[in-house]
Design a protein around this motif. Structure first.
Motif, PDB file in Angstrom:
ATOM      1  N   LEU A  78      23.552 -14.464  91.300  1.00 43.11           N
ATOM      2  CA  LEU A  78      22.416 -13.613  91.407  1.00 43.11           C
ATOM      3  C   LEU A  78      21.163 -14.202  90.075  1.00 43.11           C
ATOM      4  CD1 LEU A  78      23.553  -9.876  90.560  1.00 43.11           C
ATOM      5  CD2 LEU A  78      22.444 -11.827  92.206  1.00 43.11           C
ATOM      6  N   ALA A  79      21.871 -15.374  88.704  1.00 44.48           N
ATOM      7  CA  ALA A  79      21.262 -16.382  88.230  1.00 44.48           C
ATOM      8  C   ALA A  79      20.184 -17.103  89.452  1.00 44.48           C
ATOM      9  CB  ALA A  79      22.198 -16.584  87.132  1.00 44.48           C
ATOM     10  N   GLY A  80      20.499 -17.323  90.091  1.00 42.89           N
ATOM     11  CA  GLY A  80      20.355 -19.039  91.057  1.00 42.89           C
ATOM     12  C   GLY A  80      19.206 -18.567  92.181  1.00 42.89           C
ATOM     13  N   PHE A  81      19.684 -16.526  92.234  1.00 44.33           N
ATOM     14  CA  PHE A  81      18.236 -16.450  92.633  1.00 44.33           C
ATOM     15  C   PHE A  81      17.033 -15.376  92.134  1.00 44.33           C
ATOM     16  CE2 PHE A  81      16.592 -12.318  94.552  1.00 44.33           C
ATOM     17  CZ  PHE A  81      15.843 -12.453  96.032  1.00 44.33           C
ATOM     18  N   ALA A  82      17.363 -15.401  90.981  1.00 39.45           N
ATOM     19  CA  ALA A  82      16.539 -14.857  89.809  1.00 39.45           C
ATOM     20  C   ALA A  82      15.442 -15.919  89.330  1.00 39.45           C
ATOM     21  CB  ALA A  82      16.828 -13.834  88.993  1.00 39.45           C
ATOM     22  N   VAL A  88      11.751 -19.787  84.210  1.00 38.70           N
ATOM     23  CA  VAL A  88      11.517 -19.507  82.799  1.00 38.70           C
ATOM     24  C   VAL A  88      10.439 -19.228  82.451  1.00 38.70           C
ATOM     25  CG1 VAL A  88      13.948 -19.969  82.030  1.00 38.70           C
ATOM     26  CG2 VAL A  88      11.752 -21.226  81.870  1.00 38.70           C
ATOM     27  N   GLY A  89       9.386 -17.970  81.691  1.00 40.14           N
ATOM     28  CA  GLY A  89       8.893 -18.317  81.124  1.00 40.14           C
ATOM     29  C   GLY A  89       7.498 -17.803  81.710  1.00 40.14           C
ATOM     30  N   GLY A  90       7.984 -17.060  82.339  1.00 41.96           N
ATOM     31  CA  GLY A  90       6.768 -16.221  83.277  1.00 41.96           C
ATOM     32  C   GLY A  90       6.945 -15.873  84.963  1.00 41.96           C
TER      33      GLY A  90
ATOM     34  N   LEU B  66      -3.843  -6.939  98.139  1.00 44.85           N
ATOM     35  CA  LEU B  66      -2.720  -8.056  97.276  1.00 44.85           C
ATOM     36  C   LEU B  66      -1.840  -8.087  96.954  1.00 44.85           C
ATOM     37  CD1 LEU B  66      -5.649 -10.666  95.546  1.00 44.85           C
ATOM     38  CD2 LEU B  66      -4.324 -10.444  98.453  1.00 44.85           C
ATOM     39  N   TYR B  67      -0.680  -8.358  97.285  1.00 42.48           N
ATOM     40  CA  TYR B  67       0.880  -8.231  96.711  1.00 42.48           C
ATOM     41  C   TYR B  67       1.317  -9.342  95.426  1.00 42.48           C
ATOM     42  CZ  TYR B  67       1.271  -4.470 100.562  1.00 42.48           C
ATOM     43  OH  TYR B  67       0.864  -2.704 100.900  1.00 42.48           O
ATOM     44  N   LYS B  68       1.835  -8.672  94.503  1.00 41.22           N
ATOM     45  CA  LYS B  68       2.186  -9.770  93.889  1.00 41.22           C
ATOM     46  C   LYS B  68       3.490  -9.159  93.372  1.00 41.22           C
ATOM     47  CE  LYS B  68      -0.085  -8.198  89.052  1.00 41.22           C
ATOM     48  NZ  LYS B  68      -0.685  -8.775  88.175  1.00 41.22           N
ATOM     49  N   LEU B  69       4.576 -10.194  92.270  1.00 44.03           N
ATOM     50  CA  LEU B  69       5.763  -9.859  91.821  1.00 44.03           C
ATOM     51  C   LEU B  69       5.955  -9.217  90.879  1.00 44.03           C
ATOM     52  CD1 LEU B  69       8.489 -11.320  93.407  1.00 44.03           C
ATOM     53  CD2 LEU B  69       8.455 -13.002  91.486  1.00 44.03           C
ATOM     54  N   ALA B  70       6.741  -8.405  90.857  1.00 40.97           N
ATOM     55  CA  ALA B  70       6.811  -8.457  89.909  1.00 40.97           C
ATOM     56  C   ALA B  70       8.350  -7.912  88.735  1.00 40.97           C
ATOM     57  CB  ALA B  70       6.981  -6.251  89.415  1.00 40.97           C
ATOM     58  N   PRO B  71       8.062  -9.345  88.029  1.00 45.62           N
ATOM     59  CA  PRO B  71       9.609  -9.946  88.259  1.00 45.62           C
ATOM     60  C   PRO B  71      10.815  -9.447  86.758  1.00 45.62           C
ATOM     61  CG  PRO B  71       7.080 -11.062  87.291  1.00 45.62           C
ATOM     62  CD  PRO B  71       7.120  -9.880  87.778  1.00 45.62           C
TER      63      PRO B  71
END
Lengths: 116, 116
Positions: A78-82, A88-90, B66-71
């Motif tokens: 899960l961490a790898g996927f995320a 990191v950072g945005g 336009l689609y964008k990620l909701a991280p």
DNA sequence: TGTGCAATTAGCAAATTAGCTAATGATTGA
DNA sequence: TCAATCATTAGCTAATTTGCTAATTGCACA
């Protein structure tokens, strides 16, 4: 250990519930079947999906097969996927912002338009 | 925003691939359809699953959407799930070890046996 | 206002999944 | 070895998902 298998395994509510049970104790197939209102074969199938995905491991103890969580695989996957999606950072990588900027250029001669 | 919807959304390879594309740029339905070898309606359906799960957001810009990620939602959901299963410091909670110890007690009078 | 392109919705067929019961291993203990 | 019990495999049905094409809706602009 593939992403496909892991997410397929996690897509099922009952399977996630099994993981929750196994997070606090090792349990046998029949012990899990008791806790759910499901037949043992059904639970067994779910367990094999989870094991095949590398999320649980099993060990036979006499008549019983005890299943337990493989927490490292779960967390790492899960961490790898995320991390792959959002380092990191945005939300956006540097490169992406460049791309986003490029999109603003407009072509006049073509009838096919692009968003931006 | 429910766990069910999120994991159902992530269970599909194409949908995870869409997320990967959106992690580096905002894209419209048709731009995504180009990158995949899939029809626009198919992509549109995948996008609606992702949006319904709260993993992407959409905004109409003229003709285009336009689609964008909701991280944040993605990371928070996965992290929350992982943490629930394996709180920091190892695979088993304190309570679980107590339970595991309890399992060692044996009953002699009953024909039904328990693992351990 | 009408034409053209983007996006979505509707409707369909093929494939997959989830549950069940019945049947088949595996292991213990008399 | 036989009987009992746990686990898994086989075989089935109902429901869901995934892709498609055709039809519909939303916007832009000539």
């Amino acid at each position: 250990m593939s992403l496909d298998k892991v997410f397929e395994a996690l897509a099922s509510g009952p399977r996630r519930e099994i993981l929750a049970y196994l997070s606090s104790a090792e349990l046998s197939t029949s012990e899990l079947a008791e806790r759910f209102k499901m037949s043992a074969p059904t639970i067994s199938r779910h367990l094999s999906v989870l094991e095949n995905a590398g999320l649980v491991t099993s060990a036979r103890h006499g008549q019983f097969v005890l299943y337990k969580l493989a927490p490292d695989n779960l967390v790492n996957t899960l961490a790898g996927f995320a991390f792959e999606l959002c380092p990191v950072g945005g939300p956006l990588k540097r490169e992406s912002r460049k791309l986003a900027a490029q999109k603003k250029t407009k072509t006049k001669t073509k009838t096919v338009r692009k968003p931006g």
